[in-house]
Design a protein around this motif. Sequence first.
Motif, PDB file in Angstrom:
ATOM      1  N   GLY A   1       6.270  14.725   3.018  1.00  0.00           N
ATOM      2  CA  GLY A   1       6.947  14.233   1.829  1.00  0.00           C
ATOM      3  C   GLY A   1       6.180  14.402   0.540  1.00  0.00           C
ATOM      4  N   ARG A   2       6.687  13.740  -0.487  1.00  0.00           N
ATOM      5  CA  ARG A   2       6.154  13.829  -1.847  1.00  0.00           C
ATOM      6  C   ARG A   2       4.742  13.274  -1.968  1.00  0.00           C
ATOM      7  N   VAL A   3       4.418  12.207  -1.201  1.00  0.00           N
ATOM      8  CA  VAL A   3       3.095  11.584  -1.236  1.00  0.00           C
ATOM      9  C   VAL A   3       2.546  11.581   0.195  1.00  0.00           C
ATOM     10  N   PRO A   4       1.996  12.699   0.632  1.00  0.00           N
ATOM     11  CA  PRO A   4       1.558  12.800   2.028  1.00  0.00           C
ATOM     12  C   PRO A   4       0.458  11.806   2.401  1.00  0.00           C
ATOM     13  N   GLU A   5      -0.273  11.309   1.414  1.00  0.00           N
ATOM     14  CA  GLU A   5      -1.313  10.318   1.689  1.00  0.00           C
ATOM     15  C   GLU A   5      -0.749   9.043   2.296  1.00  0.00           C
ATOM     16  N   GLU A   6       0.546   8.788   2.076  1.00  0.00           N
ATOM     17  CA  GLU A   6       1.154   7.602   2.674  1.00  0.00           C
ATOM     18  C   GLU A   6       1.186   7.682   4.198  1.00  0.00           C
ATOM     19  N   ALA A   7       1.080   8.871   4.754  1.00  0.00           N
ATOM     20  CA  ALA A   7       0.997   9.010   6.209  1.00  0.00           C
ATOM     21  C   ALA A   7      -0.323   8.423   6.716  1.00  0.00           C
ATOM     22  N   ILE A   8      -1.390   8.541   5.938  1.00  0.00           N
ATOM     23  CA  ILE A   8      -2.672   7.911   6.281  1.00  0.00           C
ATOM     24  C   ILE A   8      -2.485   6.402   6.287  1.00  0.00           C
ATOM     25  N   THR A   9      -1.851   5.894   5.253  1.00  0.00           N
ATOM     26  CA  THR A   9      -1.611   4.453   5.149  1.00  0.00           C
ATOM     27  C   THR A   9      -0.800   3.964   6.337  1.00  0.00           C
ATOM     28  N   PHE A  10       0.253   4.669   6.678  1.00  0.00           N
ATOM     29  CA  PHE A  10       1.106   4.268   7.790  1.00  0.00           C
ATOM     30  C   PHE A  10       0.308   4.246   9.091  1.00  0.00           C
ATOM     31  N   CYS A  11      -0.525   5.260   9.322  1.00  0.00           N
ATOM     32  CA  CYS A  11      -1.364   5.279  10.535  1.00  0.00           C
ATOM     33  C   CYS A  11      -2.318   4.089  10.566  1.00  0.00           C
TER      34      CYS A  11
ATOM     35  N   ASP B   1       0.802  -1.223   0.000  1.00  0.00           N
ATOM     36  CA  ASP B   1       0.000   0.000   0.000  1.00  0.00           C
ATOM     37  C   ASP B   1       0.837   1.276   0.000  1.00  0.00           C
ATOM     38  N   MET B   2       2.158   1.128   0.161  1.00  0.00           N
ATOM     39  CA  MET B   2       3.038   2.297   0.215  1.00  0.00           C
ATOM     40  C   MET B   2       4.233   2.108  -0.707  1.00  0.00           C
ATOM     41  N   GLY B   3       4.704   3.210  -1.281  1.00  0.00           N
ATOM     42  CA  GLY B   3       5.906   3.153  -2.089  1.00  0.00           C
ATOM     43  C   GLY B   3       7.163   3.497  -1.305  1.00  0.00           C
ATOM     44  N   THR B   4       6.994   4.250  -0.226  1.00  0.00           N
ATOM     45  CA  THR B   4       8.137   4.667   0.583  1.00  0.00           C
ATOM     46  C   THR B   4       8.694   3.468   1.341  1.00  0.00           C
ATOM     47  N   LEU B   5      10.010   3.340   1.315  1.00  0.00           N
ATOM     48  CA  LEU B   5      10.656   2.232   2.017  1.00  0.00           C
ATOM     49  C   LEU B   5      10.818   2.571   3.495  1.00  0.00           C
ATOM     50  N   PRO B   6      10.758   1.559   4.347  1.00  0.00           N
ATOM     51  CA  PRO B   6      10.893   1.821   5.786  1.00  0.00           C
ATOM     52  C   PRO B   6      12.320   2.172   6.164  1.00  0.00           C
ATOM     53  N   THR B   7      12.440   2.839   7.296  1.00  0.00           N
ATOM     54  CA  THR B   7      13.748   3.186   7.851  1.00  0.00           C
ATOM     55  C   THR B   7      13.770   2.763   9.315  1.00  0.00           C
ATOM     56  N   GLU B   8      14.875   3.012   9.954  1.00  0.00           N
ATOM     57  CA  GLU B   8      14.993   2.756  11.395  1.00  0.00           C
ATOM     58  C   GLU B   8      14.459   3.930  12.208  1.00  0.00           C
ATOM     59  N   GLN B   9      13.893   4.884  11.530  1.00  0.00           N
ATOM     60  CA  GLN B   9      13.349   6.072  12.176  1.00  0.00           C
ATOM     61  C   GLN B   9      12.178   5.691  13.079  1.00  0.00           C
ATOM     62  N   HIS B  10      12.018   6.412  14.183  1.00  0.00           N
ATOM     63  CA  HIS B  10      10.910   6.193  15.093  1.00  0.00           C
ATOM     64  C   HIS B  10       9.602   6.321  14.310  1.00  0.00           C
ATOM     65  N   SER B  11       8.619   5.507  14.627  1.00  0.00           N
ATOM     66  CA  SER B  11       7.369   5.459  13.865  1.00  0.00           C
ATOM     67  C   SER B  11       6.680   6.813  13.746  1.00  0.00           C
ATOM     68  N   VAL B  12       6.591   7.551  14.832  1.00  0.00           N
ATOM     69  CA  VAL B  12       5.914   8.854  14.784  1.00  0.00           C
ATOM     70  C   VAL B  12       6.682   9.821  13.888  1.00  0.00           C
ATOM     71  N   ALA B  13       7.988   9.874  14.011  1.00  0.00           N
ATOM     72  CA  ALA B  13       8.800  10.758  13.171  1.00  0.00           C
ATOM     73  C   ALA B  13       8.689  10.347  11.699  1.00  0.00           C
ATOM     74  N   PHE B  14       8.701   9.039  11.435  1.00  0.00           N
ATOM     75  CA  PHE B  14       8.557   8.531  10.074  1.00  0.00           C
ATOM     76  C   PHE B  14       7.211   8.967   9.498  1.00  0.00           C
ATOM     77  N   CYS B  15       6.170   8.848  10.286  1.00  0.00           N
ATOM     78  CA  CYS B  15       4.834   9.227   9.836  1.00  0.00           C
ATOM     79  C   CYS B  15       4.762  10.721   9.526  1.00  0.00           C
ATOM     80  N   ARG B  16       5.342  11.524  10.377  1.00  0.00           N
ATOM     81  CA  ARG B  16       5.335  12.974  10.131  1.00  0.00           C
ATOM     82  C   ARG B  16       6.180  13.331   8.906  1.00  0.00           C
ATOM     83  N   ASP B  17       7.268  12.597   8.682  1.00  0.00           N
ATOM     84  CA  ASP B  17       8.062  12.826   7.469  1.00  0.00           C
ATOM     85  C   ASP B  17       7.271  12.436   6.221  1.00  0.00           C
ATOM     86  N   LEU B  18       6.485  11.380   6.320  1.00  0.00           N
ATOM     87  CA  LEU B  18       5.621  11.001   5.194  1.00  0.00           C
ATOM     88  C   LEU B  18       4.649  12.140   4.880  1.00  0.00           C
ATOM     89  N   LEU B  19       4.070  12.705   5.923  1.00  0.00           N
ATOM     90  CA  LEU B  19       3.117  13.805   5.753  1.00  0.00           C
ATOM     91  C   LEU B  19       3.775  14.993   5.052  1.00  0.00           C
TER      92      LEU B  19
END
Length: 191
Positions: A43-53, A23-41
């Motif tokens: 980012g280039r495809v902010p809708e991926e933050a919805i998917t991550f949540c 459901d997502m194109g962005t690859l995961p990182t070792e970043q904390h989940s909340v920080a990763f989610c906010r970076d998705l928001l």
Amino acid sequence: MANGLRFKTARDLFMACPAVARDMGTLPTEQHSVAFCRDLLAGRVPEEAITFCAYLLPERAAVWWAHECLSHLTDLLHEADHELLAHVRDWVGEPDSPHHRATISTAAATPPTTPVGWIALAAGWRDNGSAMAPTMVSALQPFPAAHAVNAGVLAGLARVALADRFAVLSAFVEMGIQMAEIEALRQSANA
């Protein structure tokens, strides 16, 4: 508070639930989940933050989050969705109630054609299909509730005017993050 999240890092979530990668194109990182989610928001495809949540939250909490998101869009929903949204609310409050299970079963037995239809499907799937018709369960496996939550929230978001969409998207993501942190507190209090 955030350290108690069920998935500490984005990679933890992707490892535990590989379906998120579909459901997502962005690859995961070792970043904390909340920080990763906010970076998705941001980012280039902010809708991926919805998917991550949708995947970050436990299934019942994800259904509630989706209910809350769609409740803010009631002017954009079909008339029939208002009643179904109330049934989803009732199911979240008492998922073991035979009455609520029967209602969700009926809703989940039909193909999801509206944002709320997807959320009803997520509720039916959350019960491991026990609230759904057997033919629907076999057709959907391995269909995670998170996928249906994601589809429902994004379908609702698609109905928002373009000028308002990012503000609504941001509010939904922040609500999802807050719910994840509340769930983490609840889990640690019960441990």
